[in-house]
Enzyme design. Structure first.
Site, PDB file in Angstrom:
ATOM      1  N   HIS A 120       0.859  -1.184   0.000  1.00  0.00           N
ATOM      2  CA  HIS A 120       0.000   0.000   0.000  1.00  0.00           C
ATOM      3  C   HIS A 120       0.895   1.235   0.000  1.00  0.00           C
ATOM      4  O   HIS A 120       1.863   1.303   0.762  1.00  0.00           O
ATOM      5  CB  HIS A 120      -0.893  -0.005   1.252  1.00  0.00           C
ATOM      6  CG  HIS A 120      -1.646   1.274   1.458  1.00  0.00           C
ATOM      7  ND1 HIS A 120      -1.290   2.205   2.419  1.00  0.00           N
ATOM      8  CD2 HIS A 120      -2.734   1.782   0.831  1.00  0.00           C
ATOM      9  CE1 HIS A 120      -2.141   3.220   2.384  1.00  0.00           C
ATOM     10  NE2 HIS A 120      -3.015   2.992   1.426  1.00  0.00           N
ATOM     11  N   HIS A 166       1.644  11.118  -2.082  1.00  0.00           N
ATOM     12  CA  HIS A 166       0.376  10.936  -1.388  1.00  0.00           C
ATOM     13  C   HIS A 166      -0.340  12.276  -1.377  1.00  0.00           C
ATOM     14  O   HIS A 166       0.031  13.184  -0.635  1.00  0.00           O
ATOM     15  CB  HIS A 166       0.629  10.435   0.039  1.00  0.00           C
ATOM     16  CG  HIS A 166      -0.595   9.875   0.694  1.00  0.00           C
ATOM     17  ND1 HIS A 166      -0.656   9.573   2.035  1.00  0.00           N
ATOM     18  CD2 HIS A 166      -1.807   9.557   0.185  1.00  0.00           C
ATOM     19  CE1 HIS A 166      -1.853   9.087   2.312  1.00  0.00           C
ATOM     20  NE2 HIS A 166      -2.565   9.083   1.212  1.00  0.00           N
TER      21      HIS A 166
END
Length: 557
Positions: A120, A166
């Site tokens: 992830h 991110h």
């Protein structure tokens, strides 16, 4: 090595401790006497031991000879056969591991029939809010055998290139091309089985066209693209050896619906859902080169259909947060299992895990989720369990699902994880002894004034009824502790269970020091007496630290 060790207690005097040399436990001595002739074990004797006691029915004289050859460098080795000390060193050595190290599962079933070792936010070096993005976590993950890499794609500051970061956080970016090259260079070192790259796409169409060019130029013939847009069944891992697959939602280009980069990290979770909702709206206008990259289509079914709807003519990937999966399993357990028999389900950490912690993977696995996505940059119990699961099948990153997750009953019903299951077997685990800490740690690492007081925690990670931990008593002041303790674990779903082993150094404060850990896939445990190497918190194997353990299964009638 000196047979004595001193610890300074104060300026006035020292405490002297005799260093105990590892000696064979009583069970080992009895076993040796059972198979030895005239005080030695011959090659024939050793082959019989492997077949009868170690549960290796296919063991050959060549296997026994290889063990003999591995001991030739020891002064205790004799050509005629193994004396007790040589037999003991073999049992504690690398040729006596607790599980098989080769790929042995059927690798010709569709991808949906396997659990995949899944990362992830694979580019993050630390937390989810402010850590750096880098190729190094991607490389490390691939070298550990991870087969699914996630990249979040965003326009760069000049809007003319693509970077990975991110979104909505303070994490620094890394160029997409660097990530792709890192994957190309490291994808098939640990395993030859396919690598899936999941794109979390936040790009306008002109940059998607750039991504298509980058991906095709970087991977060339290694890239797998299906001939038709939709496929009724995923290919097999064996047919995809050394291939790269792209998985993302098919693009759509209503700029008003383009995800905005604002807010906190929780937005990623919302975006994964919103993007899936919108996926079908303008697919016919999509950049064809980008669309043709997609080997595994992601998204929810259109037209307001149930998310667990199974399309008879095409397969897809669905993504849910750990919390969404937990909520769904309360009422839709068998529907989820049926869905994952043909389609892929990816589960990812909830947005509040800003510290890059992980969650219990068992809920996903018991419902057939193939891609239980983990943050690989940290450590902890759940990541140890994840590593334990994927030590199976030679560590290739693909583990065949148990048959009960793939089968349908007489009324076309799938397995329901919420229904109780009777005990299938009892796993007997005996912890004999351990060694290696004196070699791998400084003599004052655990205690300034005396040798360590080690104890072992042993337990099961599995379905709720199987999960438990037990422990030995601490052995005081010993670098080579002997416990001789047996545990019995009833297992209702041994196919999904992982054996947890953790060594602690006892402290009266209750804050026990860490002395090593490992997790082992129970379906692949080799019965008999085995050497169990331990790892540090980050999963790196110690050079010398290991336990001598015995495993046996007592199957219920």
């Amino acid at each position: 090595m000196s047979n004595k060790q001193s610890f300074k207690v104060c300026f006035c005097f020292k405490r002297i401790f005799r260093l105990k040399v590892a000696e064979p436990p009583e069970d080992i001595k009895n076993l040796f006497n059972q198979y030895a002739e005239n005080g030695t074990i011959t090659i024939d004797n050793l082959q019989n031991f492997l077949i009868e006691f170690q549960g290796e029915p296919n063991a050959t004289k060549e296997d026994a000879q290889a063990i003999f050859n591995s001991l030739r460098h020891l002064n205790i080795f004799q050509r005629k056969g193994l004396h007790l000390d040589a037999f003991f060193r073999y049992l504690l050595g690398d040729l006596n591991p607790p599980f098989y190290s080769k790929v042995h599962h059927d690798m010709n079933a569709p991808l949906a029939h396997y659990f995949l070792f899944t990362g992830h936010n694979s580019y993050l070096t630390g937390n989810q809010l402010s850590s750096d993005s880098s190729v190094h976590p991607i490389i490390n993950a691939l070298l550990q055998g991870v087969r699914v890499i996630e990249l979040d794609l965003w326009p760069n500051s000049k809007k003319n290139g693509v970077e990975v970061r991110h979104g909505g956080t303070l994490t620094s970016p890394v160029e997409l091309i660097k990530c792709l090259r890192a994957i190309k260079d490291n994808a098939f070192i640990a395993s030859e089985y396919p690598v899936v790259i999941t794109f979390e796409d936040h790009l306008p169409s002109n940059l998607q066209a750039k991504v298509a060019k980058m991906v095709t130029e970087t991977f060339g013939e290694t890239l797998y693209s299906p001939r038709s847009e939709f496929i009724m069944e995923f290919p097999s891992p064996d047919s995809l050896k050394r291939r790269i697959l792209i998985s993302t939602k098919p693009p759509e280009y209503h700029e008003s619906q383009r995800p905005r980069e604002s807010g906190t990290t929780d937005n990623k979770q919302d975006n994964e859902q919103d993007d899936q909702d919108d996926q079908d709206e303008d697919e016919e206008n999509a950049t064809p080169e980008y669309k043709q990259l997609i080997a595994i289509h992601a998204g929810k079914p259109k037209g307001g259909l149930d998310i667990w709807h199974i399309d008879p003519i095409k397969v897809r990937r669905l993504s849910l947060s750990e919390q969404e999966l937990e909520n769904a399993t309360r009422t839709r357990g068998s529907d989820i299992v049926r869905f994952t028999q043909r389609n892929l389900l990816r589960v990812y950490p909830k947005g509040t895990r800003l510290d890059s912690s992980n969650y219990d993977p068992m809920l996903g696995w018991t419902h057939g989720a193939q891609m239980v996505a983990f943050n690989m940059q940290g450590y902890g119990k759940y990541l140890w369990i994840m590593n334990g699961m994927f030590r199976a099948n030679g560590g290739c990153g693909y583990v065949k699902k148990p048959e009960f997750l793939l089968a349908l009953g007489p009324n076309n019903e799938a397995f329901d994880p919420n229904e109780p299951v009777p005990v299938k077997t009892n796993l007997k685990v005996k912890v004999y002894m351990g060694e290696g800490w004196h070699s791998d740690f400084h003599h004052t690492h655990f205690d300034l004034y005396s040798p360590p007081d080690f104890f072992v925690r042993v337990g099961i990670a599995g379905v709720p009824n199987d999960t438990k931990m037990m422990e030995t008593q601490p052995i005081e002041d010993q670098w080579v502790p002997v416990w001789n303790k047996e545990f019995i674990f009833p297992l209702s779903v041994p196919e999904l269970a992982v054996l947890r082993v953790e060594v602690k150094e006892y402290d009266t404060s209750g804050k026990h020091d860490f002395g090593g850990q490992t997790c082992l896939p129970i379906p692949e445990l080799r019965t008999g007496i085995r050497a169990v190497p331990l790892h540090n918190r980050r999963g790196q194997r110690y050079k010398s630290v290991r336990l001598l353990m015995r495993f046996d299964f007592d199957y219920a009638e």
